[in-house]
Design an enzyme around this catalytic site. Sequence first.
Site, PDB file in Angstrom:
ATOM      1  N   LEU A   1     -15.523  21.246  31.938  1.00  0.00           N
ATOM      2  CA  LEU A   1     -15.408  20.947  33.365  1.00  0.00           C
ATOM      3  C   LEU A   1     -13.933  20.810  33.739  1.00  0.00           C
ATOM      4  O   LEU A   1     -13.213  19.996  33.169  1.00  0.00           O
ATOM      5  CB  LEU A   1     -16.154  19.658  33.712  1.00  0.00           C
ATOM      6  CG  LEU A   1     -17.648  19.643  33.352  1.00  0.00           C
ATOM      7  CD1 LEU A   1     -18.307  18.401  33.938  1.00  0.00           C
ATOM      8  CD2 LEU A   1     -18.353  20.907  33.830  1.00  0.00           C
TER       9      LEU A   1
ATOM     10  N   GLY B   1     -12.068  19.464  38.978  1.00  0.00           N
ATOM     11  CA  GLY B   1     -11.629  18.283  39.732  1.00  0.00           C
ATOM     12  C   GLY B   1     -10.257  18.481  40.364  1.00  0.00           C
ATOM     13  O   GLY B   1      -9.452  19.285  39.897  1.00  0.00           O
TER      14      GLY B   1
ATOM     15  N   ARG C   1      -4.507  12.200  41.866  1.00  0.00           N
ATOM     16  CA  ARG C   1      -3.534  11.195  41.423  1.00  0.00           C
ATOM     17  C   ARG C   1      -2.344  11.776  40.654  1.00  0.00           C
ATOM     18  O   ARG C   1      -1.389  11.074  40.359  1.00  0.00           O
ATOM     19  CB  ARG C   1      -4.242  10.112  40.600  1.00  0.00           C
ATOM     20  CG  ARG C   1      -4.979   9.120  41.472  1.00  0.00           C
ATOM     21  CD  ARG C   1      -5.786   8.146  40.647  1.00  0.00           C
ATOM     22  NE  ARG C   1      -7.024   8.749  40.170  1.00  0.00           N
ATOM     23  CZ  ARG C   1      -7.822   8.180  39.265  1.00  0.00           C
ATOM     24  NH1 ARG C   1      -7.487   7.034  38.713  1.00  0.00           N
ATOM     25  NH2 ARG C   1      -8.940   8.767  38.903  1.00  0.00           N
TER      26      ARG C   1
ATOM     27  N   TYR D   1     -14.606  17.687  28.951  1.00  0.00           N
ATOM     28  CA  TYR D   1     -13.729  17.657  30.127  1.00  0.00           C
ATOM     29  C   TYR D   1     -12.399  18.347  29.835  1.00  0.00           C
ATOM     30  O   TYR D   1     -11.812  18.141  28.774  1.00  0.00           O
ATOM     31  CB  TYR D   1     -13.421  16.211  30.521  1.00  0.00           C
ATOM     32  CG  TYR D   1     -14.575  15.446  31.131  1.00  0.00           C
ATOM     33  CD1 TYR D   1     -15.768  16.069  31.465  1.00  0.00           C
ATOM     34  CD2 TYR D   1     -14.441  14.084  31.384  1.00  0.00           C
ATOM     35  CE1 TYR D   1     -16.808  15.347  32.034  1.00  0.00           C
ATOM     36  CE2 TYR D   1     -15.478  13.358  31.946  1.00  0.00           C
ATOM     37  CZ  TYR D   1     -16.661  13.992  32.265  1.00  0.00           C
ATOM     38  OH  TYR D   1     -17.680  13.279  32.822  1.00  0.00           O
TER      39      TYR D   1
ATOM     40  N   TYR E   1      31.617  35.150  20.759  1.00  0.00           N
ATOM     41  CA  TYR E   1      30.393  35.736  21.295  1.00  0.00           C
ATOM     42  C   TYR E   1      30.137  37.031  20.537  1.00  0.00           C
ATOM     43  O   TYR E   1      30.971  37.944  20.528  1.00  0.00           O
ATOM     44  CB  TYR E   1      30.510  36.042  22.794  1.00  0.00           C
ATOM     45  CG  TYR E   1      29.326  36.851  23.268  1.00  0.00           C
ATOM     46  CD1 TYR E   1      28.055  36.286  23.310  1.00  0.00           C
ATOM     47  CD2 TYR E   1      29.452  38.196  23.592  1.00  0.00           C
ATOM     48  CE1 TYR E   1      26.948  37.024  23.684  1.00  0.00           C
ATOM     49  CE2 TYR E   1      28.344  38.953  23.968  1.00  0.00           C
ATOM     50  CZ  TYR E   1      27.097  38.359  24.012  1.00  0.00           C
ATOM     51  OH  TYR E   1      25.999  39.100  24.365  1.00  0.00           O
TER      52      TYR E   1
ATOM     53  N   SER F   1      41.683  36.600  14.524  1.00  0.00           N
ATOM     54  CA  SER F   1      41.307  35.696  15.618  1.00  0.00           C
ATOM     55  C   SER F   1      41.629  36.275  16.986  1.00  0.00           C
ATOM     56  O   SER F   1      42.571  37.054  17.147  1.00  0.00           O
ATOM     57  CB  SER F   1      42.060  34.379  15.470  1.00  0.00           C
ATOM     58  OG  SER F   1      41.640  33.744  14.290  1.00  0.00           O
TER      59      SER F   1
HETATM   60  C1  UD1 Z   1     -16.521  10.605  34.593  1.00  0.00           C
HETATM   61  C2  UD1 Z   1     -17.901  10.052  34.259  1.00  0.00           C
HETATM   62  C3  UD1 Z   1     -17.756   8.650  33.683  1.00  0.00           C
HETATM   63  C4  UD1 Z   1     -16.847   8.644  32.498  1.00  0.00           C
HETATM   64  C5  UD1 Z   1     -15.514   9.300  32.839  1.00  0.00           C
HETATM   65  C6  UD1 Z   1     -14.690   9.486  31.577  1.00  0.00           C
HETATM   66  C7  UD1 Z   1     -19.530  11.011  35.786  1.00  0.00           C
HETATM   67  C8  UD1 Z   1     -20.327  10.810  37.019  1.00  0.00           C
HETATM   68  N1  UD1 Z   1     -18.720  10.033  35.439  1.00  0.00           N
HETATM   69  O1  UD1 Z   1     -15.995   9.821  35.639  1.00  0.00           O
HETATM   70  O2  UD1 Z   1     -19.013   8.149  33.297  1.00  0.00           O
HETATM   71  O3  UD1 Z   1     -16.655   7.332  32.009  1.00  0.00           O
HETATM   72  O4  UD1 Z   1     -15.693  10.583  33.434  1.00  0.00           O
HETATM   73  O5  UD1 Z   1     -13.424   9.975  31.897  1.00  0.00           O
HETATM   74  O6  UD1 Z   1     -19.680  12.030  35.121  1.00  0.00           O
HETATM   75  N2  UD1 Z   1     -15.239  17.627  37.597  1.00  0.00           N
HETATM   76  C9  UD1 Z   1     -15.629  18.860  38.077  1.00  0.00           C
HETATM   77  N3  UD1 Z   1     -16.283  18.932  39.264  1.00  0.00           N
HETATM   78  C10 UD1 Z   1     -16.584  17.830  39.987  1.00  0.00           C
HETATM   79  C11 UD1 Z   1     -16.181  16.579  39.500  1.00  0.00           C
HETATM   80  C12 UD1 Z   1     -15.515  16.501  38.306  1.00  0.00           C
HETATM   81  O7  UD1 Z   1     -15.392  19.886  37.444  1.00  0.00           O
HETATM   82  O8  UD1 Z   1     -17.185  17.988  41.054  1.00  0.00           O
HETATM   83  C13 UD1 Z   1     -14.537  17.565  36.304  1.00  0.00           C
HETATM   84  C14 UD1 Z   1     -13.102  17.091  36.423  1.00  0.00           C
HETATM   85  O9  UD1 Z   1     -12.230  18.173  36.554  1.00  0.00           O
HETATM   86  C15 UD1 Z   1     -12.905  16.379  35.109  1.00  0.00           C
HETATM   87  C16 UD1 Z   1     -14.289  15.838  34.754  1.00  0.00           C
HETATM   88  O10 UD1 Z   1     -15.185  16.614  35.484  1.00  0.00           O
HETATM   89  O11 UD1 Z   1     -12.497  17.258  34.080  1.00  0.00           O
HETATM   90  C17 UD1 Z   1     -14.439  14.365  35.086  1.00  0.00           C
HETATM   91  O12 UD1 Z   1     -14.257  14.165  36.450  1.00  0.00           O
HETATM   92  P1  UD1 Z   1     -13.663  12.821  37.041  1.00  0.00           P
HETATM   93  O13 UD1 Z   1     -13.676  12.919  38.500  1.00  0.00           O
HETATM   94  O14 UD1 Z   1     -12.390  12.496  36.372  1.00  0.00           O
HETATM   95  O15 UD1 Z   1     -14.812  11.799  36.568  1.00  0.00           O
HETATM   96  P2  UD1 Z   1     -14.698  10.243  36.534  1.00  0.00           P
HETATM   97  O16 UD1 Z   1     -14.934   9.692  37.872  1.00  0.00           O
HETATM   98  O17 UD1 Z   1     -13.484   9.839  35.816  1.00  0.00           O
END
Ligand code: UD1
Length: 459
Positions: A8, A11, A15, A105, A369, A408
């Site tokens: 995944l 996101g 931040r 992730y 050089y 030189s």
């Molecule tokens: C998520 C978990 C949480 C866990 C935490 C660990 C869920 C609902 N929550 O929370 O339980 O403790 O990770 O770090 O799963 N992403 C997508 N599409 C989206 C949302 C997220 O691809 O629509 C991807 C992000 O790019 C990232 C990962 O999923 O790689 C996690 O997303 P993030 O928003 O960081 O999740 P957390 O709220 O931290």
Amino acid sequence: MKLLPIILAAGKGTRMVSERPKVLHAIGGQSMLQHVINRCSELLNGDKSSSNLIVVYGHGGEQVRAVIDNEAIDWVLQAEQKGTGHAVDQARELIADDDLVLIAYGDAPLIKTKTLQSLVDGLADADLTVLTTVLDNPTGYGRIVRNSQGSIENITEEKDANAKIKKITEVNTGVIAADGKNLKSWLSQLSPDNAQGEYYLTDCIGLAVAEGKKVAAVLCEDAMEVQGVNDRLQQAQLEREYQKRQAEKLMLAGVSLADPARIDVRGELQVGKDVFIDVNNVFIGNTTLGNHVIIESGCVITDSHIEDNARIKANSVLENAHVGKNCEAGPFARLRPDAVLKENAKVGNFVEIKKSTIGQGSKVSHLSYIGDTQMGSNVNIGAGTITCNYDGANKFQTIIGNDAFIGSDSQLIAPVTVAEGATIGAGSTITKDTPAEQLTLSRAKQMTITGWKRPIKQK
Ligand code: UD1
Ligand code: CA
């Protein structure tokens, strides 16, 4: 049954406060996503039945696809980020019922292949496996809620948790595994009826438990391994952790580090035995160091190959260079792409070498050089010698035969050949080929003007 990793990476990474998608930010010189892809590829290499993995991308997606070039990736677009469950669901078409799906992730780059493997192995006697870890401060994470017998009941996200659940220190790392059929059925049952209005992948755990399916938690003892990056502070922490691990690996491979906290490896560093690396060295890309190599402090070494017993002295910069056995370079040497130092050659301070071979035992000791030059063996290049390889439009070659001696402060105007054993008088500008074994020089004759007086300042 084939293995199907899904990463995944859609996101926003708000931040990070960046124009670049979060997963393209680097740890150890490599994007976080690339680290996770590499670990998943290793997992696939151990599984002969499959070779493809899925990356779910979204935010800044074209940038991500452009940077990460890998034929084994099936890219799946998540146009709108509606949660981790929604993200996985975008890949539904590519998930077969009997696939063993592993979800990781793209922003947790230190995950180990063997940890991922343990989740897949766990499916032998569970329907869903989830990787957890225990944190002193679990704020922000999904909590692992267990019943009185200690079995997992569900995962509750921070924003949905009550005070009691918030006290739980065992958290979801995000890595889960299940077979395709179960996973797809749970994904269809997800609802955004929660504090964030998202489709939570983590709700699959509660759904599985409700169906009487077996859910197993795999505890990762090392919290850093599963740490995700949300901002640049966490990125810097993970970078330090990554470098610490690289340093440990090097030491266990027989390298002495003057200070394991003061080396940065951004890529692959292959090492021989009894290598010594002093403080503040940066290694970028693919570099190899032979046995007994010494790297003094403050060097930046990129994609270079340094053979046995060579010594790179302090503050040298090497890029795409090949340093032969027993050579010395530096202090303050600059070896640019295709600089080749043959055995026993010596390059001293403030010397720049580009696309040139310095023959066996030859010396360029000071302030020179050398570019586009083929140099034989046992040549001595005097201080301040310049190969003038560029006429403003084109580059030309300089050839220097074995045993030549260049006085030189000479300029060799390329194309030009200095034959074997030739000597060039100091301060010469050489524009024509010079004969073997003879002294050639081009210099105005020295004269003394009798009666000459220094000017005196007028009042
Ligand atoms: C998520 C978990 C949480 C866990 C935490 C660990 C869920 C609902 N929550 O929370 O339980 O403790 O990770 O770090 O799963 N992403 C997508 N599409 C989206 C949302 C997220 O691809 O629509 C991807 C992000 O790019 C990232 C990962 O999923 O790689 C996690 O997303 P993030 O928003 O960081 O999740 P957390 O709220 O931290
Ligand atoms: Ca996160």
